[in-house]
Design an enzyme around this catalytic site. Structure first.
Site, PDB file in Angstrom:
ATOM      1  N   ASP A 188       0.862  -1.170   0.000  1.00 34.66           N
ATOM      2  CA  ASP A 188       0.000   0.000   0.000  1.00 34.66           C
ATOM      3  C   ASP A 188       0.910   1.235   0.000  1.00 34.66           C
ATOM      4  O   ASP A 188       1.546   1.545   1.009  1.00 34.66           O
ATOM      5  CB  ASP A 188      -0.898  -0.034   1.246  1.00 34.66           C
ATOM      6  CG  ASP A 188      -1.781   1.195   1.363  1.00 34.66           C
ATOM      7  OD1 ASP A 188      -1.624   2.136   0.558  1.00 34.66           O
ATOM      8  OD2 ASP A 188      -2.631   1.211   2.268  1.00 34.66           O
ATOM      9  N   CYS A 352      -8.814   6.268  10.188  1.00 34.17           N
ATOM     10  CA  CYS A 352      -9.103   4.984   9.521  1.00 34.17           C
ATOM     11  C   CYS A 352      -8.013   3.965   9.798  1.00 34.17           C
ATOM     12  O   CYS A 352      -7.604   3.208   8.908  1.00 34.17           O
ATOM     13  CB  CYS A 352      -9.290   5.151   8.013  1.00 34.17           C
ATOM     14  SG  CYS A 352     -10.641   6.235   7.594  1.00 34.17           S
TER      15      CYS A 352
END
Ligand code: PLP
Length: 394
Positions: A188, A352
């Site tokens: 990521d 998040c």
């Protein structure tokens, strides 16, 4: 230029770069030019504007390829963002290859975008989801990670930079260990591509995802890099126009990558805008950006640490951009509001990334995050507000 905006009568200080970045004029102008001179659907027509739009879109793909150091443009798939990219890999390659008893490893640092798609797949397929632990500074424990790898490990998915703590993970080592165990690796890159040079071939990542809006490009566009052979042996994710070679009611033949993963009309204009953003940062030089931000982060860390009652959350030796903290005696919301009163934009909340914040024994933090357009003066203004709050407490 948005960075010249006034907020509450003060010059804006944008320290919410980990959430999204502001756009250079050249990016805004490029998108506007596209709609004024090139707008058309791509790939499917003989007319001039279709050719212009297709050329602009494919030129953007080429820029992404060079930006990531990928071997071929065929390895670059345009998607909506990092989240969609991870879901694409989970629902295409993951759904095709992972079966009951297989193991997936993620790290404790992950954004929900790199947890939820894997957890959902794990629950559906009976996979085991394992988590690489971190130390109290928020650094990956490589020895513990090595112990998690088994012959059942099929995938390791981890972030190159943590959005909540700023930790830079030892990506090369994580990938090499995974490959030794026969597992594939997804990186990521949502928080890394705007702060450091990235080369997917040097990393040897099997997939690498990022979002355009975090690297000074538009929202609604992002990228999945995937090794070409893996992409071509993976079933398409979504079906529709653009991704097929031939359709009959009896049989469908798909294009090779990247088209097999780009069903329907994509976000053409914003892909072109992303290309302009890549031109912009390439001109500045990612190495220069990384060095400048590193010095700024050190300065900011030093200043903030002096403030009584500040606890920095995430103190890894190797960090990028992010300065999460809490201030004794104040809710994070109160700190965020006091900063906003002075025109300073920071994020407050769980970012998040609830598992890593809970690992650090907090639910939320205040999170200033830096980009190349921030200065020591921006940091001074931030620290002045936090110091004022702190001093009224003691
Ligand atoms: N991964 C990381 C590390 C992030 O910081 C983010 C966004 O904050 C994402 C994934 C998801 O990015 P997007 O919301 O642009 O899809």
């Amino acid at each position: 230029m948005i960075l010249n905006e006034k907020v509450n009568g003060k010059n804006l200080v944008w320290l919410d770069n980990a959430a999204t970045t502001q756009k250079p004029q050249s990016v805004i102008d490029r998108i506007s030019y596209f709609y004024q001179h090139e707008n058309s659907n791509i790939h499917r027509a003989a007319h001039e504007l279709a050719a212009r739009a297709t050329d602009a879109y494919e030129a953007a793909r080429k820029k992404v390829q060079q930006f990531l150091g990928a071997g071929s443009v065929n390895e670059i798939i345009f998607v909506r963002g990092a989240t969609e990219g991870i879901n694409l890999v989970a629902q295409s390659w993951g759904a095709q290859h992972l079966k009951s008893g297989d193991e997936i490893i993620v790290s404790n640092l992950e954004h929900h975008a790199n947890i939820v798609p894997w957890k959902r797949l794990a629950d559906k397929r009976g996979l085991t989801l394992k988590v690489i632990p971190v130390d109290d500074d928020g650094q990956i424990l490589l020895d513990e990670y090595a112990k998690l790898l088994t012959s059942r490990t099929r995938l390791v998915a981890f972030t190159q930079v943590s959005n909540a703590l700023g930790t830079i993970t030892p990506a090369e080592q994580i990938i090499a260990l995974a490959h030794n165990a026969g597992a594939k690796v997804l990186v990521d890159g949502a928080q890394s591509v705007s702060h450091m040079p990235v080369n997917v071939q040097a990393l040897d990542a099997d997939w690498f995802v990022f979002s355009g809006h975090k690297v000074f490009g538009p929202t609604g566009i992002g990228v999945v890099y995937g090794k070409e052979d893996i992409l071509n042996e993976t079933e398409p994710w979504q079906g529709g126009g653009n991704m097929i070679q031939d359709v009959t009611f009896e049989e469908i033949r798909y294009h090779k990558a990247p088209n097999r993963f780009e069903a329907g009309t994509g976000n053409i204009a914003d892909a072109v805008g992303l290309g302009a953003a890549i031109d912009y940062v390439t001109q500045l030089g990612m190495t220069n950006i990384g060095a400048y931000e590193h010095a700024l982060l050190e300065y900011a860390t030093h200043q903030l640490k002096q403030v009584p009652g500040v606890r920095l959350i995430g103190t890894a030796a190797n960090k990028a951009s992010v300065l999460s903290f809490i201030l004794k005696g104040y809710s994070n919301d109160d700190v965020g509001k006091a900063l906003n009163q002075e025109g300073i934009a920071v994020r407050t909340g769980h970012h998040c990334a609830q598992p890593i914040l809970r690992r650090m024994r907090v639910e939320t933090t205040v999170r200033p995050s830096l980009a190349f357009y921030n200065t020591c003066e921006d940091v001074d203004r931030l620290v002045a507000v936090v110091s004022r709050l702190a001093s009224s407490q003691y």
